[in-house]
Design a protein around this motif. Structure first.
Motif, PDB file in Angstrom:
ATOM      1  N   MET A   1     -20.620  41.945 -21.821  1.00  0.00           N
ATOM      2  CA  MET A   1     -20.351  42.682 -20.602  1.00  0.00           C
ATOM      3  C   MET A   1     -18.856  42.633 -20.312  1.00  0.00           C
ATOM      4  O   MET A   1     -18.181  41.695 -20.714  1.00  0.00           O
ATOM      5  N   LEU A  35     -23.778  47.930 -14.704  1.00  0.00           N
ATOM      6  CA  LEU A  35     -24.820  47.087 -14.137  1.00  0.00           C
ATOM      7  C   LEU A  35     -24.725  47.045 -12.610  1.00  0.00           C
ATOM      8  O   LEU A  35     -25.722  47.209 -11.912  1.00  0.00           O
ATOM      9  N   VAL A  49     -19.273  45.503 -12.923  1.00  0.00           N
ATOM     10  CA  VAL A  49     -19.826  44.823 -14.095  1.00  0.00           C
ATOM     11  C   VAL A  49     -20.412  45.893 -15.008  1.00  0.00           C
ATOM     12  O   VAL A  49     -21.396  46.547 -14.664  1.00  0.00           O
ATOM     13  N   THR A  51     -22.037  47.149 -18.687  1.00  0.00           N
ATOM     14  CA  THR A  51     -22.795  46.746 -19.864  1.00  0.00           C
ATOM     15  C   THR A  51     -22.226  47.405 -21.112  1.00  0.00           C
ATOM     16  O   THR A  51     -22.566  47.011 -22.222  1.00  0.00           O
ATOM     17  N   TRP A  80     -17.066  39.176 -20.284  1.00  0.00           N
ATOM     18  CA  TRP A  80     -17.856  38.190 -19.543  1.00  0.00           C
ATOM     19  C   TRP A  80     -19.139  37.928 -20.307  1.00  0.00           C
ATOM     20  O   TRP A  80     -19.807  38.872 -20.746  1.00  0.00           O
ATOM     21  N   ARG A  81     -19.463  36.676 -20.483  1.00  0.00           N
ATOM     22  CA  ARG A  81     -20.670  36.273 -21.191  1.00  0.00           C
ATOM     23  C   ARG A  81     -21.575  35.501 -20.233  1.00  0.00           C
ATOM     24  O   ARG A  81     -21.473  34.283 -20.114  1.00  0.00           O
ATOM     25  N   PRO A  82     -22.453  36.195 -19.544  1.00  0.00           N
ATOM     26  CA  PRO A  82     -23.336  35.498 -18.603  1.00  0.00           C
ATOM     27  C   PRO A  82     -24.262  34.534 -19.343  1.00  0.00           C
ATOM     28  O   PRO A  82     -24.767  34.845 -20.415  1.00  0.00           O
ATOM     29  N   VAL A  84     -26.791  32.921 -17.442  1.00  0.00           N
ATOM     30  CA  VAL A  84     -28.060  33.146 -16.752  1.00  0.00           C
ATOM     31  C   VAL A  84     -28.022  34.564 -16.206  1.00  0.00           C
ATOM     32  O   VAL A  84     -27.067  34.959 -15.545  1.00  0.00           O
ATOM     33  N   GLU A  85     -29.025  35.327 -16.511  1.00  0.00           N
ATOM     34  CA  GLU A  85     -29.105  36.693 -15.976  1.00  0.00           C
ATOM     35  C   GLU A  85     -30.554  37.062 -15.795  1.00  0.00           C
ATOM     36  O   GLU A  85     -31.451  36.395 -16.292  1.00  0.00           O
ATOM     37  N   ARG A  86     -30.790  38.122 -15.104  1.00  0.00           N
ATOM     38  CA  ARG A  86     -32.127  38.589 -14.794  1.00  0.00           C
ATOM     39  C   ARG A  86     -32.748  39.311 -15.929  1.00  0.00           C
ATOM     40  O   ARG A  86     -32.205  39.974 -16.711  1.00  0.00           O
TER      41      ARG A  86
END
Length: 86
Positions: A1, A35, A49, A51, A80-82, A84-86
């Motif tokens: 992202m 996103l 943000v 994608t 950006w490397r999340p 925790v994500e949904r």
């Protein structure tokens, strides 16, 4: 992202350009390239943000005239490397 951070100043042209910019962001969201996006609560800037990959985001920044509008400054474009994500 890819995360893009903007800062704003109180320039009337920025507010006039915002409706078209938000319509463009809605289209990007519907296409799956964006996103989330929105201003800070104090309207001093915004966070977007994406994608999409970096090349696509750079093209988006070049295509949308909002990012060159007086009162709008792109202050950061970061990968950006999340964790925790949904």
């Amino acid at each position: 992202m890819i995360v893009v951070e903007l800062t704003f100043t109180a320039t009337p042209g920025r507010l006039a350009a915002r409706p078209a910019h938000r319509a463009y962001l809605t289209r990007l969201r519907d296409e799956g390239a964006l996103l989330a996006a929105g201003p800070w609560a104090d309207d001093s800037g915004a966070l977007l943000v994406f994608t999409a990959d970096r090349d696509a985001v750079e093209q988006i920044l070049d295509t949308d005239p909002y990012y060159r509008t007086a009162g709008v400054e792109v202050t950061a474009v970061r990968d950006w490397r999340p964790v925790v994500e949904r």
